[in-house]
Write an enzyme that holds these catalytic residues in place. Structure first.
Site, mmCIF file in Angstrom:
data_model
loop_
_atom_site.group_PDB
_atom_site.id
_atom_site.type_symbol
_atom_site.label_atom_id
_atom_site.label_comp_id
_atom_site.label_asym_id
_atom_site.label_seq_id
_atom_site.Cartn_x
_atom_site.Cartn_y
_atom_site.Cartn_z
ATOM 1 C CG ASP A 129 -2.298 0.390 0.943
ATOM 2 O OD1 ASP A 129 -2.693 0.272 -0.226
ATOM 3 O OD2 ASP A 129 -2.995 0.842 1.859
ATOM 4 N N GLY A 191 -12.971 7.135 1.858
ATOM 5 C CA GLY A 191 -13.690 5.978 2.391
ATOM 6 C C GLY A 191 -13.786 6.176 3.886
ATOM 7 C CG ASP A 263 -22.420 5.489 7.165
ATOM 8 O OD1 ASP A 263 -22.642 6.316 6.255
ATOM 9 O OD2 ASP A 263 -22.428 4.261 6.993
ATOM 10 N N GLY A 313 -16.489 9.395 -1.672
ATOM 11 C CA GLY A 313 -16.165 10.101 -2.918
ATOM 12 C C GLY A 313 -17.058 9.675 -4.071
ATOM 13 C CG ASN A 315 -21.576 5.705 -3.159
ATOM 14 O OD1 ASN A 315 -22.090 5.413 -4.223
ATOM 15 N ND2 ASN A 315 -20.717 4.927 -2.535
ATOM 16 C CD GLU A 366 -7.827 -0.360 -1.962
ATOM 17 O OE1 GLU A 366 -8.948 -0.492 -1.421
ATOM 18 O OE2 GLU A 366 -6.817 -0.018 -1.336
#
Ligand code: AMP
Length: 382
Positions: A129, A191, A263, A313, A315, A366
């Site tokens: 990563d 995210g 959220d 990003g 939604n 990913e």
């Protein structure tokens, strides 16, 4: 591969907690959801393999059909800038890097060990990563602390979410069709974790995460940028221990700390219902992203496109609108209708007619990027 079609997928959640869940689906229509405690990564991966081999629901007849396994390994330190075939030496190096990624690298190692036992014939490949950010120059990755702390303790910016930033950058370059070397992008991965990367000529030149995934943007439960002196103050004033402060900044801060929930969907609902704390949290969240767009535009010199990706990003039209508001001077102008419509394909353009900079929504993938890198490294040889 090389067809890059997903024939099966899934997820193992809440490993090590009293209740866990295993999700599995296949292209042929299988859909399995098992509520069950999953003690550790070994047990989780064993479940995955049982499902892949299952006579009715599975997609492979035997373990020997798997040519290679691609592993997402969070921390590759300064040693790995490319996907790497895993041998004993590579395992040792990932183990040596545990102090830099104490939560992630041990889990990644146990995944590799189990995969080796279950697929003894397959090549095991690590995709790091941190790898994409190894192109950053020292002026971007060094901290202004005594040199010895870099040279002996390896304290520097590493950056994370590299596989995602690389994947969406490649998608954007293919979409824009300009020579990659002349193209400048800002990739915005929002995210539960969130980071941004300035990308010039397809390479990472700067990124918002650092030595750890804590700095930069405001995240679900992480504070993002904070004055390090707050840590001394918490320790001295409130007598908090280092593990307590670690937990505070990583698990109890960010959107959760500001609103009580992490959220973005819930926060948007609360904000619409008049909750001031939720409205402020959204404003702060977008303001931090906007500041880095300004900073990275200055770093890059000019900008061809910004990319929105990951859960928020892709939604949240609300977040994209707050981020892009009042950036006309940088050539960033959103088309409200296109923004509201959101994703319409693998790459969606949502800038207005008089916007010079393209505003793109690109779903990250990913898993596909890891599979592609693994295939490129070992696939053709088999
Ligand atoms: P990820 O880590 O990429 O799976 O993103 C997870 C985050 O995406 C969640 O915490 C949600 O806040 C956010 N998210 C998912 N769907 C939406 C949506 N429709 N609107 C706003 N945020 C969303």
């Amino acid at each position: 591969m090389p067809g890059s079609t997903a024939v099966a997928g899934g997820l193992v959640e809440r490993i090590g907690e009293p209740t866990g869940r295993v999700l599995y689906w296949s292209q042929a229509g299988a859909k399995i959801e098992r509520e069950m405690p999953v003690a550790d990564h070994r047990q989780g991966l064993t479940q995955v393999v049982e499902l892949l081999l299952d006579e009715r629901q599975g997609v492979i007849g035997s373990a020997g059909e798997i040519t290679a396994v691609g592993h997402r390994v969070v921390h590759g330190g300064e040693k790995f800038s490319q996907p790497t075939v895993i041998d004993t030496e590579v395992m040792d190096t990932i183990r040596e890097l545990i102090p830099l990624a104490p939560l992630h690298n041990p889990a990644n190692l146990s995944g590799i060990e189990v995969a080796r036992e279950i697929f003894p014939e397959a090549a095991q490949v690590a995709v790091f990563d941190t790898a994409f950010h190894q192109t950053m120059l020292p002026r971007a990755y060094r901290y202004a602390i005594p040199n010895a702390l870099y040279e002996e303790q390896h304290i520097r910016v590493y950056g994370f979410h590299g596989t995602s930033h690389l994947y969406v950058s490649k998608m954007a370059l293919a979409h824009l069709g300009k020579p990659a070397a002349d193209t400048n992008l800002i990739s915005i991965h929002l995210g539960n974790g969130a980071s941004m990367t300035a990308v010039a000529g397809g390479q990472s030149v700067d990124t918002t995460m650092g030595f750890s995934p804590l700095p930069g943007l405001i995240m679900g439960t992480r504070s993002g940028d904070i004055d390090p002196a707050v840590i001394f103050y918490l320790s001295e004033r409130l007598n908090m221990s280092i593990p307590e402060i670690d937990r505070l900044l990583n698990k109890q801060s960010g959107l959760l700390g500001l609103t009580g929930v992490n959220d973005v969907r819930d926060i948007q609902e609360r904000s619409e219902a008049g909750d001031m704390a939720a409205t402020l949290a959204l404003e702060m969240y977008a303001y931090r992203i906007k500041k880095y767009i300004g900073a990275y535009t200055a770093v890059l010199g000019y900008l061809d496109a910004i990319i929105f990706t990951a859960g928020v990003g892709q939604n949240s039209p609300v977040v994209r609108q707050l981020v892009c508001a009042n950036l006309e001077s940088l050539g960033i102008v959103l088309d409200e209708e296109k923004n509201a419509a959101g994703e319409t394909g693998p790459v969606s353009e949502i800038q207005g007619e008089n916007g010079r900079v393209k505003i793109l929504i690109i779903p990250t993938n990913e898993e596909l990027e890891i599979a592609s890198q693994t295939y490129a490294l070992v696939g053709q040889n088999k």
